[in-house]
Design a protein around this motif. Structure first.
Motif, PDB file in Angstrom:
ATOM      1  N   ILE A  82       5.200   2.967   5.708  1.00 44.11           N
ATOM      2  CA  ILE A  82       6.090   1.884   5.267  1.00 44.11           C
ATOM      3  C   ILE A  82       7.544   2.257   5.485  1.00 44.11           C
ATOM      4  O   ILE A  82       8.321   1.491   6.055  1.00 44.11           O
ATOM      5  CB  ILE A  82       5.848   1.553   3.777  1.00 44.11           C
ATOM      6  N   THR A  83       7.937   3.454   5.072  1.00 43.52           N
ATOM      7  CA  THR A  83       9.358   3.812   5.103  1.00 43.52           C
ATOM      8  C   THR A  83       9.887   4.033   6.519  1.00 43.52           C
ATOM      9  O   THR A  83      11.013   3.620   6.830  1.00 43.52           O
ATOM     10  CB  THR A  83       9.620   5.078   4.276  1.00 43.52           C
ATOM     11  N   LEU A  84       9.103   4.668   7.384  1.00 43.25           N
ATOM     12  CA  LEU A  84       9.609   4.998   8.719  1.00 43.25           C
ATOM     13  C   LEU A  84       9.866   3.764   9.583  1.00 43.25           C
ATOM     14  O   LEU A  84      10.942   3.648  10.182  1.00 43.25           O
ATOM     15  CB  LEU A  84       8.656   5.964   9.425  1.00 43.25           C
ATOM     16  N   PRO A  85       8.944   2.804   9.683  1.00 41.42           N
ATOM     17  CA  PRO A  85       9.221   1.651  10.547  1.00 41.42           C
ATOM     18  C   PRO A  85      10.251   0.684   9.979  1.00 41.42           C
ATOM     19  O   PRO A  85      10.914  -0.023  10.736  1.00 41.42           O
ATOM     20  CB  PRO A  85       7.849   0.959  10.670  1.00 41.42           C
ATOM     21  N   THR A  86      10.390   0.644   8.655  1.00 47.39           N
ATOM     22  CA  THR A  86      11.226  -0.398   8.042  1.00 47.39           C
ATOM     23  C   THR A  86      12.541   0.117   7.491  1.00 47.39           C
ATOM     24  O   THR A  86      13.471  -0.672   7.273  1.00 47.39           O
ATOM     25  CB  THR A  86      10.468  -1.080   6.896  1.00 47.39           C
ATOM     26  N   GLY A  87      12.637   1.438   7.238  1.00 46.36           N
ATOM     27  CA  GLY A  87      13.847   1.986   6.647  1.00 46.36           C
ATOM     28  C   GLY A  87      13.977   1.733   5.163  1.00 46.36           C
ATOM     29  O   GLY A  87      15.016   2.044   4.569  1.00 46.36           O
ATOM     30  N   THR A  88      12.942   1.202   4.542  1.00 50.61           N
ATOM     31  CA  THR A  88      13.003   0.958   3.105  1.00 50.61           C
ATOM     32  C   THR A  88      12.928   2.272   2.342  1.00 50.61           C
ATOM     33  O   THR A  88      12.486   3.300   2.867  1.00 50.61           O
ATOM     34  CB  THR A  88      11.859   0.022   2.668  1.00 50.61           C
ATOM     35  N   THR A  89      13.345   2.279   1.091  1.00 52.13           N
ATOM     36  CA  THR A  89      13.374   3.507   0.304  1.00 52.13           C
ATOM     37  C   THR A  89      11.963   3.861  -0.184  1.00 52.13           C
ATOM     38  O   THR A  89      11.099   2.981  -0.314  1.00 52.13           O
ATOM     39  CB  THR A  89      14.284   3.349  -0.920  1.00 52.13           C
ATOM     40  N   PRO A  90      11.722   5.138  -0.465  1.00 53.06           N
ATOM     41  CA  PRO A  90      10.414   5.516  -0.998  1.00 53.06           C
ATOM     42  C   PRO A  90      10.057   4.770  -2.285  1.00 53.06           C
ATOM     43  O   PRO A  90       8.895   4.399  -2.476  1.00 53.06           O
ATOM     44  CB  PRO A  90      10.556   7.024  -1.241  1.00 53.06           C
ATOM     45  N   ASP A  91      11.032   4.562  -3.158  1.00 50.96           N
ATOM     46  CA  ASP A  91      10.741   3.848  -4.408  1.00 50.96           C
ATOM     47  C   ASP A  91      10.313   2.415  -4.130  1.00 50.96           C
ATOM     48  O   ASP A  91       9.360   1.912  -4.749  1.00 50.96           O
ATOM     49  CB  ASP A  91      11.957   3.866  -5.325  1.00 50.96           C
ATOM     50  N   ALA A  92      11.015   1.749  -3.208  1.00 47.98           N
ATOM     51  CA  ALA A  92      10.645   0.376  -2.863  1.00 47.98           C
ATOM     52  C   ALA A  92       9.273   0.350  -2.201  1.00 47.98           C
ATOM     53  O   ALA A  92       8.471  -0.569  -2.445  1.00 47.98           O
ATOM     54  CB  ALA A  92      11.696  -0.235  -1.947  1.00 47.98           C
ATOM     55  N   ALA A  93       8.981   1.355  -1.386  1.00 48.26           N
ATOM     56  CA  ALA A  93       7.681   1.419  -0.728  1.00 48.26           C
ATOM     57  C   ALA A  93       6.568   1.627  -1.750  1.00 48.26           C
ATOM     58  O   ALA A  93       5.496   1.018  -1.650  1.00 48.26           O
ATOM     59  CB  ALA A  93       7.672   2.538   0.307  1.00 48.26           C
TER      60      ALA A  93
END
Length: 208
Positions: A82-93
């Protein structure tokens, strides 16, 4: 979103004819038709994966796509997928993993997840991109009825929560009805879009 397609060919063979497709914010449509009608080809054009066509494509900045296969990175954990392709934060993921029923599985490898869990992870990845339009290419195919039903319900909830629009490719009109997507049929050779009679979206089965 607006697509004005003059036509699409493969090796000189016309596959899609003239098609105009517009999508307002939060609108949901489903592309229906028999196998080989050109549904996936049209979806790939909308997604920007196929640029060899004649016409005009205008899409919002943020699109996300869920394919028939999960297309996960096998060497990355669920969280990293989730985090690598989208750049979202670990908490959001992690919050999204919880929403799709994968709470506590952030360190799991894709091979450790069932097909249904992999599909849910792919759905979480798509919504992590905060899409204005979600594109789904037969995402419930090859799932058993119970798993497909849970995936449909999860997708409906995430769409409602996010306010994203939807373009769904499916063979099953009941999936379109469940997701309150206006059915649009591809017909003919080369295929054109039969928009049918305008009207309200079908009622959600939970409202009947």
């Amino acid at each position: 979103m607006r697509l004005e397609l003059a036509g699409k060919q493969f090796d000189g063979r016309p596959v899609l004819g003239p098609i105009t497709l517009e999508l307002a914010p939060a609108q949901r449509v489903a592309l229906l038709g028999p196998s080989g009608a050109g549904k996936t080809t049209l979806m790939r054009i909308i997604a920007g994966l196929d640029t060899r066509f004649h016409g005009l494509r205008q899409v919002p900045e943020r699109l996300a796509m869920v394919f028939q296969e999960p297309n996960l990175l096998p060497w990355r954990t669920a969280l990293q997928n989730i985090t690598l392709p989208t750049g979202t934060t670990p908490d959001a993921a992690r919050a999204l993993l919880a929403q799709v029923g994968l709470e506590g599985r952030d360190a799991a490898w894709p091979r450790q997840l069932s097909l249904g869990q992999q599909r849910r992870l792919a759905l979480a990845r798509a919504f992590a991109a905060r899409p204005q339009i979600l594109l789904m290419d037969e995402p419930f195919a090859s799932l058993d009825a119970d798993t497909a039903g849970r995936m449909l319900d999860l997708t409906a909830r995430l769409l409602d929560d996010s306010g994203a629009g939807l373009v769904l490719v499916t063979h099953d009109p009941s999936e379109a009805a469940f997701l309150r997507a206006q059915p649009l049929r591809l017909r003919g050779t080369p295929a054109t879009l039969d928009v049918g009679e305008p009207g309200a979206l079908p009622p959600h089965p939970r409202d009947i």
